[in-house]
Design a protein around this motif. Structure first.
Motif, short mmCIF file in Angstrom:
data_model
loop_
_atom_site.label_atom_id
_atom_site.label_comp_id
_atom_site.label_asym_id
_atom_site.label_seq_id
_atom_site.Cartn_x
_atom_site.Cartn_y
_atom_site.Cartn_z
N ASN B 46 5.13 -20.33 1.77
CA ASN B 46 4.76 -20.85 3.09
C ASN B 46 3.28 -21.20 3.12
O ASN B 46 2.44 -20.43 2.67
CB ASN B 46 5.03 -19.80 4.17
N THR B 57 4.11 -25.93 6.29
CA THR B 57 5.09 -26.50 5.38
C THR B 57 5.42 -25.45 4.32
O THR B 57 4.88 -24.33 4.36
CB THR B 57 4.54 -27.80 4.73
N THR B 58 6.31 -25.80 3.42
CA THR B 58 6.54 -24.92 2.27
C THR B 58 6.33 -25.74 1.00
O THR B 58 6.47 -26.96 1.01
CB THR B 58 7.98 -24.37 2.25
N ALA B 120 9.70 -18.09 7.99
CA ALA B 120 10.61 -19.17 7.59
C ALA B 120 12.01 -18.92 8.11
O ALA B 120 12.72 -19.86 8.48
CB ALA B 120 10.62 -19.27 6.08
N SER B 124 12.36 -22.30 10.11
CA SER B 124 12.81 -23.46 9.34
C SER B 124 14.16 -23.95 9.86
O SER B 124 14.87 -23.23 10.57
CB SER B 124 12.94 -23.09 7.87
N ASP B 448 12.84 -33.57 7.05
CA ASP B 448 12.66 -32.36 7.82
C ASP B 448 11.70 -32.76 8.94
O ASP B 448 10.52 -32.95 8.71
CB ASP B 448 12.08 -31.26 6.92
N ASN B 458 16.72 -31.26 10.37
CA ASN B 458 16.78 -31.75 8.99
C ASN B 458 17.99 -32.66 8.91
O ASN B 458 19.13 -32.23 9.04
CB ASN B 458 16.92 -30.59 8.01
#
Lengths: 310, 786
Positions: B46, B57-58, B120, B124, B448, B458
């Motif tokens: 992360n 973001t990752t 996350a 996410s 995403d 997504n």
């Protein structure tokens, strides 16, 4: 392929060092009995007379005694066999109803081992003994019993005889008194062939070995040699390295037969059903050619051979 | 399918327009996140802004991240499971490259826990996805002490073990061939050794494993159930190290180090079993002389960083199971080698700080062969899959609200069914079966997309194409197709969408939909997949499998993300499912596709997960309540029946307790509803012996499965040699010796002479309590003073 599955059990054996086995009583499927028809029609020298047995299935998990065996047989069925415009009606004969002289004759004609008759077997036969199979002909079977009609059809294919038999020595001295018997055949190229064989030792009664059937896509049209394994007595424990071997001095009878596709499928699935159990196996449902029931109505064309193992 | 197209086209168009409408003075922060001790890049780390953890973001699978944000002063937080967080302050006035190195093994007390740390799990859009770093897997108890990635995955909700002790698995009611198993992007067609009891993944060579069981992103395709994406380590680019272990079943050795420091590194990792080797002195003297079994794996990888913009990786895997059998007295022998080989060449290129590309060329091969015989008769069987695969994948980070992935994929398949040959004396036999060939390709795009502060989506679309080509003899009209002639083409649009709605900082709702096509199939007539099972392509006779999945999830974290919890429910429809008929008998002379029957399946369930990733005590509790059916016209008279992997209840409790630097403890408890099986129903007389009639398929169940495993790892306190570390792992599998049935069988004893018969059923358990001990070591080159 079947052998590969079996060989994979060897790895299973390694695991079985750790394994543990316990008997148990599983759930029993509550299903009504089904009708089982078994009958053969043969073309060949000294062919058996055509006969049909009609039995019922039994629930698996029970001790089955003599009473149950006798109740297995379904009586009073109307059984007819027809070929072209000819029809034969088969009559039921039960062992207990036969006079002694007739029993002896039935034993002689059918090749049935007298010792194996411990209870009242009933069979349906053509009383005139005129119903003999002919190569290339199709025989339709109709069984009417208990408000049900079961039908089947089988064709007796043209026969492919064995060209010759040969005895094969084994590679180690410890097995000097044991031999393999191999046969040669020339498979016809222009048709699909299905074969089954039976062997007998020191007796005219022949039995099928564990793998008794083969079809020809793999060797269609070829001439070649192949082993003919000894049929071991049922339920016998034979050492793995003696499987299928004959002893010096044995008089070996080989019966070599052709059968049609559906008849072959029955025995092929019957034999796979027996071995398809174990750690990675599934199950096999036996492919019956009887409409409305279980079992088989099978035609054979066959030839028989004798060889003395030396 | 057509009705999906306008909807997705409009969505795709919409998000391409957004960047231009919102253009302002933005700069890009980008770079790689790595392990500071080994230089290994860290995927899925992360990277977010401390001031607003939702802005982040990752890293991608190569450890690359890119964040485009307005000019200003920021503190960047980088976090990765099992590593200490790192904060980096920057005054952003131009595009900036920041490569970050994180330290592993930082104890609980040292971890910087940010009050508003992004998580996350909640934030996410991803659903049904679990990352399992291999270091976490290594802490778990393992049967025979063999650390196994695939067995660790089976402990997650929604993933069912294919059988006691096996590495085979079923995901959310899908068959074993519906899992896409990737090793450095190469498809692994048979992921098991020793009939599936061990997986082909040597944990020492593996960096990370990702399981996607639902909502498969458009990036992946070709399977309808799940993705297991396994990445190999790259090799330590700072110092040499040698690690290994000696266990009951196998030994392992891994060497890695820099080729050019901080630029290039290599890793070589090998594993081999030796159980039967040790028995050889006894076997040699027996009637089985020459009989042996072993398996081995070899993983290698090298990489070279030309610049910050270009990096090249070459990785390979080679593994084999070898079984040799001899029965001297009958002159019977056979050899049965099988295994996978893969090679992956990858080129990472950064076009700009916002556009990352990976180009891959991949070769993979699985083959199985059997050669056996007796006297002058011999028999051979061969089957396999060979793929030549080219891929192009782009990651584009146009702004903070979008992360696009798009690319293309092409594979040339060669699938060889069981081709048998035999020799009897002078005569040769062979079946006329041929290998089958196909082109498979796909284009995909996914985004995403952060729609609002609360909504993130997504969305993706995959277009897949499959053409079977000759040589092929049509079983339908007998037509002969020569090499390269197209036989049958299938194409499909596969929309995928998952969306997240943030309820508050600690909870969110997610929903997902995915549609997948599968063009290759593996059908097994056994209770689990065996190396003898063959992969077959879609042909004019065999239609592609299709899967549609709907999922809904509620995600909530507690105690500052110390505890992650989730509930996911799913419903899945499967079409064009393949099986063999109930009277199928293996026949190497016949094309298996002629024996298939076709049906459909459905699966639905709820999955509950509580996971604790921080602290001395870590682990998870996963529970699944599910139902999986199949419907085939030819089976059970067309009535639905439970699939062989239908398991109503499935519970896993996984715990790891780090008591001290010296002692670490692991525990696993699993419970599952007993497997289905097809019971015997009745006996009937044929040829004067009783034979078996089976009841309806899968209409009975064996006992419930449960088991408790424990492990303890002792790491002696540092010896004089600081560069050498060793540990002992003591493990007990099936602690309370539960006799879980592995299979059942029946025996009927018939005595026609006396008119009596008895039927018996037996259940066989394979694994009782099994203690094991493994010694692991690690040597590191002394760090040079720089």
């Amino acid at each position: 392929m079947k052998n590969i599955l079996r060989f994979s059990f060897l790895l299973g054996l390694y695991l079985s060092l750790f394994s543990c086995e316990r008997a148990f009583v599983p759930e029993i499927a509550d299903a009504p009995p089904e009708i089982v028809v078994e009958g053969y029609i043969e073309a060949g020298v000294d062919a058996q007379p055509t006969f049909i047995t009609i039995t019922k299935t039994l629930p698996f998990f029970q001790e089955i005694g003599q009473d149950a065996f006798e109740k297995l047989y379904v009586n009073d069925a109307k059984v007819t066999v027809s070929e072209g415009d000819r029809t034969w009606e088969l009559i039921e004969f039960c062992w207990d109803d036969l006079p002694d002289a007739v029993r002896q004759q039935v034993l002689l004609l059918s090749g049935i081992d007298a010792d194996s008759i411990a209870f009242n077997i009933c069979v349906y036969v053509d009383p005139t003994f005129q119903l003999l199979g002919e190569e290339g002909k199709t025989y339709d079977l109709k069984v009417e019993v208990e408000d049900k009609v079961l039908t089947s059809s089988t064709t007796i294919p043209f026969h492919t005889p064995i060209d010759s038999l040969v005895q094969i020595d084994l590679p180690v001295d410890s097995l000097a008194l044991w031999k393999e018997v191999h046969g040669f055949i020339s498979d016809p190229a222009d048709r699909a062939d299905y074969y089954r064989y039976f062997t007998g030792v020191n007796s005219p009664i022949v039995r099928p070995p564990i793998n008794s059937v083969v079809n020809d896509p793999f060797f269609n049209g070829q001439s070649f040699q192949f082993p003919l394994a000894k049929a071991e007595p049922r339920d016998s424990m034979i050492a793995f390295d003696l499987y299928g071997l004959y002893q010096v001095g044995d008089t070996v009878t080989i019966r070599w037969a052709n059968l049609d596709a559906a008849h072959y499928e029955f025995w092929n699935t019957f034999e796979f059903n027996a071995v398809n159990q174990g750690p990675f196996s599934s199950y096999t449902r036996i492919a019956s050619n009887i409409e409305g029931g279980l079992g088989v109505w099978g035609g054979y064309s066959f030839s028989e051979y004798l060889i003395i193992v030396e | 399918m057509k009705h999906y197209t306008p909807f997705f086209t409009s969505i795709l168009l919409a998000f391409f327009l957004i960047p231009s409408l919102s253009a302002q003075q933005n700069f890009t922060l980008s770079g790689y996140v790595k392990d500071d001790a080994t230089g290994e890049t860290l995927p899925f780390a992360n990277v977010y802004l401390k001031s607003d953890p939702t802005q982040g973001t990752t890293t991608n699978v190569y450890g690359f991240y890119s964040l485009t944000i307005p000019e200003g002063n920021y503190t960047l937080v980088i976090s990765y499971l099992g590593y200490g967080n790192k904060e980096i302050a920057t005054a952003l006035t131009a595009d900036e490259r920041i490569n970050v190195e994180l330290s592993q093994g930082v104890t609980f007390e040292e971890i910087v826990v940010t009050a508003e740390e992004e998580d996350a799990n909640v934030q996410s859009t991803v659903m049904g996805t679990v990352e399992l770093p291999v270091d976490q897997i290594k802490q778990l108890p393992a049967i025979f002490g063999e650390v196994d990635i695939l067995k660790a995955l089976q402990l997650l909700p929604g993933v069912m073990s294919a059988g006691e002790g096996t590495s085979g698995f079923y995901v959310r009611g899908g068959g074993p061939d519906q899992n896409l198993v990737l090793l450095d992007e190469a498809v692994v067609y048979n992921s098991g050794h020793l009939l599936g009891f061990f997986s082909v993944f040597n944990a020492d060579a593996i960096k990370n494993t990702t399981l996607i069981k639902g909502g498969m992103p458009a990036l992946y395709g070709g399977r309808i159930s799940s993705v297991v994406d396994v990445q190999m380590k790259e090799g330590n680019d700072k110092q040499y190290s040698l690690e290994g272990g000696i266990g009951l079943i196998s030994s392992r050795l891994t060497l890695q180090g820099p080729i050019v420091k901080n630029k290039s590194s290599f890793i070589v990792s090998a594993r081999r079993t030796y159980g039967f080797d040790l028995a050889q002195p006894f076997v040699k003297k027996s009637n089985f002389a020459g009989t042996n079994y072993y398996f081995y794996d070899l993983n290698t990888k090298v990489n070279y960083r030309f610049s910050d913009k270009d990096r090249l990786y070459l990785s390979g895997y080679f593994g084999r199971d070898v079984l040799n059998y001899n029965l001297v007295s009958r002159d019977i022998f056979f050899k049965m080698p099988y295994g996978n080989a893969t090679a992956t060449l990858r080129w990472n290129h950064l076009f700009t700080d916002k556009l990352f590309m990976n180009a891959s060329a991949i070769y993979n091969d699985y083959d199985f062969s059997f050669d056996g015989g007796t006297g002058d008769f011999s028999f051979g069987l061969f089957s396999g899959v060979r793929d030549y695969n080219g891929k192009l994948d782009f990651d584009w980070y146009p702004n903070l609200n979008h992360n696009l992935k798009f690319g293309a994929n092409y594979t040339y398949h060669k699938l060889t069914p069981n081709i048998a040959s035999a020799v009897s004396g002078e005569v040769e036999f062979g079946s006329d079966l041929e290998s089958k060939f196909a082109h498979e390709s796909a284009l995909y795009i996914q985004d995403d997309w952060t729609v609002t502060d609360r909504i993130k989506v997504n969305v993706g679309l995959r277009a897949s194409f499959f053409t079977q080509v000759g040589p092929y003899n049509s079983p339908i009209d007998g037509k002969r197709y020569e090499k390269g002639d197209p036989v049958k083409t299938y194409a499909g649009l596969e929309p995928r969408i998952s969306a997240k709605f943030t309820i508050d900082k600690t909870s969110s709702l997610k929903a997902g939909f995915s549609y997948n096509n599968q063009y290759l199939h593996l059908v097994s007539n056994t209770s689990s997949t065996l190396p003898t099972d063959v992969w077959v392509p879609s042909t004019e006779l065999v239609s592609p499998q299709k899967g549609i999945q709907y999922a809904l999830g509620y995600f909530r974290n507690f105690k500052e993300n110390m505890l992650e919890t989730s509930i996911e429910i799913y419903y899945k429809d499967l079409f064009n499912q393949l099986d063999y008929g109930e009277s199928y008998v293996l026949d190497p002379s016949e094309d298996v596709e002629l024996s298939f029957i076709y049906g459909k399946g459905r699966s639905y369930g709820a999955e509950f997960l509580v996971r604790k990733n921080k602290g001395k005590l870590t682990g998870w509790v996963g529970y699944t309540l599910s139902k999986t059916d199949r419907i085939f016209d030819e089976i059970n008279e067309g009535q639905p029946y439970p699939a062989k992997f239908d398991r109503t209840h499935d519970l896993s409790v996984v715990m790891n307790y780090k008591k001290s630097e010296r002692w670490n403890f692991g525990a696993i408890f699993v419970f599952g509803t007993g497997n289905t099986y097809t019971p015997l129903q009745s006996l009937y007389l044929i040829d004067q012996q009783f034979t078996q009639q089976y009841g309806p398929r899968n209409s009975a169940r064996i006992d419930n499965y449960h088991r408790f495993d424990l492990s303890a790892t002792l790491t002696p306190l540092r010896s004089k040699n600081k560069n050498f570390k060793s540990s002992w792992t003591f493990s007990v599998y099936n602690m309370y010796n539960r006799l879980n049935p592995f299979f059942i069988y029946y025996a009927a004893e018939t005595d026609v002479n006396n008119g009596s018969a008895t039927g018996e059923a037996y259940k066989v358990s394979l694994f009782p309590v099994i203690p094991s001990v493994t010694w692991n070591f690690k040597w590191k080159q002394k760090k040079k003073q720089s």
